[in-house]
Every structure is written in C-alpha cells, then in structure tokens.
Design an enzyme around this catalytic site. Sequence first.
Site, PDB file in Angstrom:
ATOM      1  N   LYS A 158       0.826  -1.209   0.000  1.00 28.55           N
ATOM      2  CA  LYS A 158       0.000   0.000   0.000  1.00 28.55           C
ATOM      3  C   LYS A 158       0.857   1.255   0.000  1.00 28.55           C
ATOM      4  O   LYS A 158       0.483   2.254  -0.619  1.00 28.55           O
ATOM      5  CB  LYS A 158      -0.959  -0.008   1.196  1.00 28.55           C
ATOM      6  CG  LYS A 158      -2.076  -1.023   1.038  1.00 28.55           C
ATOM      7  CD  LYS A 158      -3.100  -0.914   2.138  1.00 28.55           C
ATOM      8  CE  LYS A 158      -4.181  -1.962   1.993  1.00 28.55           C
ATOM      9  NZ  LYS A 158      -5.019  -2.057   3.204  1.00 28.55           N
ATOM     10  N   LYS A 187      -6.786 -12.374  -8.247  1.00 27.54           N
ATOM     11  CA  LYS A 187      -8.083 -12.432  -7.554  1.00 27.54           C
ATOM     12  C   LYS A 187      -8.999 -11.263  -7.920  1.00 27.54           C
ATOM     13  O   LYS A 187      -8.509 -10.187  -8.270  1.00 27.54           O
ATOM     14  CB  LYS A 187      -7.877 -12.501  -6.037  1.00 27.54           C
ATOM     15  CG  LYS A 187      -7.324 -11.245  -5.404  1.00 27.54           C
ATOM     16  CD  LYS A 187      -7.504 -11.292  -3.886  1.00 27.54           C
ATOM     17  CE  LYS A 187      -7.473  -9.872  -3.356  1.00 27.54           C
ATOM     18  NZ  LYS A 187      -8.030  -9.689  -2.051  1.00 27.54           N
ATOM     19  N   LYS A 191     -11.377  -5.120  -5.385  1.00 28.65           N
ATOM     20  CA  LYS A 191     -11.934  -3.770  -5.523  1.00 28.65           C
ATOM     21  C   LYS A 191     -10.911  -2.822  -6.119  1.00 28.65           C
ATOM     22  O   LYS A 191     -11.246  -1.901  -6.827  1.00 28.65           O
ATOM     23  CB  LYS A 191     -12.251  -3.161  -4.152  1.00 28.65           C
ATOM     24  CG  LYS A 191     -13.178  -3.912  -3.302  1.00 28.65           C
ATOM     25  CD  LYS A 191     -13.218  -3.235  -1.925  1.00 28.65           C
ATOM     26  CE  LYS A 191     -13.984  -4.093  -0.957  1.00 28.65           C
ATOM     27  NZ  LYS A 191     -13.406  -4.090   0.368  1.00 28.65           N
TER      28      LYS A 191
HETATM   29  P1  ATP Z   1      -8.624  -4.847  -2.102  1.00 30.89           P
HETATM   30  O1  ATP Z   1      -8.742  -5.233  -3.522  1.00 30.89           O
HETATM   31  O2  ATP Z   1      -8.661  -3.356  -1.877  1.00 30.89           O
HETATM   32  O3  ATP Z   1      -7.518  -5.565  -1.370  1.00 30.89           O
HETATM   33  P2  ATP Z   1     -10.562  -6.720  -1.465  1.00 30.89           P
HETATM   34  O4  ATP Z   1     -11.499  -6.758  -2.616  1.00 30.89           O
HETATM   35  O5  ATP Z   1      -9.493  -7.763  -1.381  1.00 30.89           O
HETATM   36  O6  ATP Z   1      -9.940  -5.294  -1.391  1.00 30.89           O
HETATM   37  P3  ATP Z   1     -11.080  -6.640   1.407  1.00 30.89           P
HETATM   38  O7  ATP Z   1     -11.942  -5.584   1.980  1.00 30.89           O
HETATM   39  O8  ATP Z   1      -9.607  -6.564   1.616  1.00 30.89           O
HETATM   40  O9  ATP Z   1     -11.431  -6.786  -0.165  1.00 30.89           O
HETATM   41  O10 ATP Z   1     -11.568  -8.051   1.898  1.00 30.89           O
HETATM   42  C1  ATP Z   1     -12.745  -8.354   2.592  1.00 30.89           C
HETATM   43  C2  ATP Z   1     -12.810  -9.873   2.711  1.00 30.89           C
HETATM   44  O11 ATP Z   1     -13.069 -10.475   1.427  1.00 30.89           O
HETATM   45  C3  ATP Z   1     -11.484 -10.489   3.223  1.00 30.89           C
HETATM   46  O12 ATP Z   1     -11.761 -11.501   4.178  1.00 30.89           O
HETATM   47  C4  ATP Z   1     -10.868 -11.069   1.959  1.00 30.89           C
HETATM   48  O13 ATP Z   1     -10.018 -12.146   2.251  1.00 30.89           O
HETATM   49  C5  ATP Z   1     -12.101 -11.495   1.138  1.00 30.89           C
HETATM   50  N1  ATP Z   1     -11.843 -11.474  -0.316  1.00 30.89           N
HETATM   51  C6  ATP Z   1     -11.479 -10.390  -1.045  1.00 30.89           C
HETATM   52  N2  ATP Z   1     -11.336 -10.700  -2.354  1.00 30.89           N
HETATM   53  C7  ATP Z   1     -11.625 -12.026  -2.474  1.00 30.89           C
HETATM   54  C8  ATP Z   1     -11.674 -12.950  -3.578  1.00 30.89           C
HETATM   55  N3  ATP Z   1     -11.405 -12.575  -4.818  1.00 30.89           N
HETATM   56  N4  ATP Z   1     -12.014 -14.235  -3.339  1.00 30.89           N
HETATM   57  C9  ATP Z   1     -12.298 -14.637  -2.079  1.00 30.89           C
HETATM   58  N5  ATP Z   1     -12.272 -13.825  -0.980  1.00 30.89           N
HETATM   59  C10 ATP Z   1     -11.947 -12.531  -1.160  1.00 30.89           C
END
Ligand code: ATP
Length: 326
Positions: free
Chosen positions: A111, A192, A195
């Site tokens: 980050k 993955k 967001k």
């Molecule tokens: P960023 O992309 O900003 O890292 P993110 O989409 O990964 O955000 P978070 O808010 O960090 O989302 O995660 C919220 C929850 O969703 C966490 O427990 C994370 O492990 C899970 N998660 C996020 N993306 C995935 C994915 N593609 N598949 C499964 N679980 C996910």
Amino acid sequence: MARVFSGIQPSGDLHLGNLLGALVNWVNHQEEHEAVYCIVDLHALTLPKDPEELRSSTLELAQLLMAVGLDPDKCTLFVQSHVPEHSQLAWLMECTVSYGELSRMTAFKDKSDRSEFISAGLFTYPALQAADILLYDTDLVPVGDDQRQHIEITRDIAERFNHRFGETFVVPEHVIPPAGARIMDLQHPERKMSKSQHSVNGTINVLENPDSVRKKIKRAVTDSDGEIRFDFESKAGVSNLLSILGAAKGDSPEEVAKSFERYGDLKSAAADAVVDLLLPIQERYADLQADPAETRRLLQAGAEKAQEVASRTLTRTQQNCGLLQA
Ligand code: ATP
Ligand code: LTN
C-alpha cells in the site's frame, strides 16, 4: 461456543469475491458461534478518504451486510469508531509490537508503494487490527489468505503481552475459508477479483443488475481445449467459473464439473446461479435503504453490546500493564 471476530473496511463496492470468499462464511458462523463483526472505519482512514464518502459507505456497507444475511439478533454488528476501546487498546498494542515487525508487513509495503502520502496509521495498522481481535477474547478469525500475516502478528502480540504481564488475552486462530472460495477476476483469472484493481469487466458487484452479470460471465475468459475440469494450474478461467457456480450452489467445483460438457452451458448455469444469489440480496438492500434510521439504531445497539465485552478487556489490560486506575 467459540467466539468469532472479523472485520471489513468500508472502501469500494462489495464484489462476488467478498461475498463468496468471506461473507457467506460470516453468515454461517453466526448460526454456530458467538459472532462479532465490525465495519473498520478507522482502518479505512489509513488511506486518504473523502469524509462524505466514508460516512455514506459505512452506512451502505452495514445495509449490505444485513442484506447478505447478517442478523443483528444472531450476531453483534457494529462500527469500529463507535467503540472507543478499539483506539485505546491500539495504543497499548503499538507499545507491544516492534518497529521491525511492522516493517516486515507485506500489506504495508504494497500500500505504501501505491500511495503518495504514507500515514503513520498505515504503518501501525496491524496494532489496531490486533486490538480489534483481542478485545473480544476471540478464538477464531475468518478472513482470506491475504490476511495471514495480520493474524500471525496479532498472535505474537498477544503472546508477548501475556508473557510480560500475565494471562490477559486469548490467542486467536486464523480460519481459512473452504477450498474453492477464492474467486478470480473474470478477465484475468490468474489474479483475484478485487476492488482496487479497477477491472470493470472482470469484477461482479453484489449490487450489479442481472443483464450486466450475464454479459460479464458470457464474456469471461476461458481457453480453447474445450474440456471441462477443475484445474487452476492449466485451466484458470474454466476453474474460476466452476468455483463460482460451486460456491453459489454450495457444491464443490469438482462435483459441478461433472454436469457440463460445453463452456456455453457452464457459463449460462453460472450466470443463473449468480443472478439467483444476488437478486434477493439486492431486494433486501433496497428495503433497508428506505429506512437508514433503523440501520443506525441497529448499529448503535450493536456497539453497546460490543462495548460490554470490550470495556472489560481494556480494564484488565490496563491493570495488568500497570496503568493507575482513575
Ligand atoms: P482490495 O482489492 O482493496 O484488497 P478486497 O477486494 O481484497 O480489497 P477486502 O476488503 O480486503 O477486499 O476483503 C474483505 C474480505 O473479502 C477479506 O476476508 C478477503 O479475504 C475477502 N476477499 C477479497 N477478495 C476475495 C476474492 N477474490 N475471493 C475470495 N475472498 C476474497
Ligand atoms: N485488514 C482486514 C480488515 C480488518 C480485520 C480486522 C479483519 C481490520 N480489523 C480484524 C479481521 C479481524 C482486511 O483488509 N480485510
């Protein structure tokens, strides 16, 4: 009954990965355990945020979590900043973790590389996360694999504090979601769904309309060998569709693979399953949005319930480390 704690930041729209990888498990845990879920708005402040946007995303995330199935009668759902014990314990955690340990956190490195202004809060983020978890005598923390290092450092902090000042904290365990719950980007199935990648066609939002969901799944990247089997190494796109369909239906991707012979049929079935999963969530969300005052009331009740446990832990921690009681 084990105590479960997890947190989610009010940043960006919720997507299918968050839903199938994390939130579906949160809903299941509230049936079997004493579950505490927190919208971590203070963590969101570690990166620059527009105040109005933060306020509205916090309320919207609460409504979405309830729409997904978190039930304030079965779990404790609250906003981190409503329970000041989180900030208070975070200071004590900052004084228990070392500069070296914080410097080794990969999330900080990622980050801070992407950010122009690197706040001290971004660096001490794991101390606040440890406070979140340890305040509730948490046994289990259900989060994705990306959070492994944060749970490890929380365990180290708890063990160090207990060793220095006597038994104070429960040392929590990381719960990894069931296999197949890692949802990949539909256009780039090697990474993955996320967001922060801004991959519009690769990401399905929980609030997305059915036509758009169907289009995105129809256009999802596959391969040219025409065979349907679950094998992420050589068939990432097809395997991702099997994971999505499996997770949406509660089946394993291997089991789902047996029912299809053509990519087109797999895509239609996956699109139907996702639309069937999202529509009722979207309807409940619309109902909840009509009454924001009720959501705020539920969040306030959640914070009061959380604070009963949090204040006991904070007092015990303050006493054990030698702060004079007021
Ligand atoms: P960023 O992309 O900003 O890292 P993110 O989409 O990964 O955000 P978070 O808010 O960090 O989302 O995660 C919220 C929850 O969703 C966490 O427990 C994370 O492990 C899970 N998660 C996020 N993306 C995935 C994915 N593609 N598949 C499964 N679980 C996910
Ligand atoms: N760092 C986590 C969010 C988070 C959290 C927590 C998760 C903050 N505090 C406590 C579990 C327990 C994330 O970015 N997903």
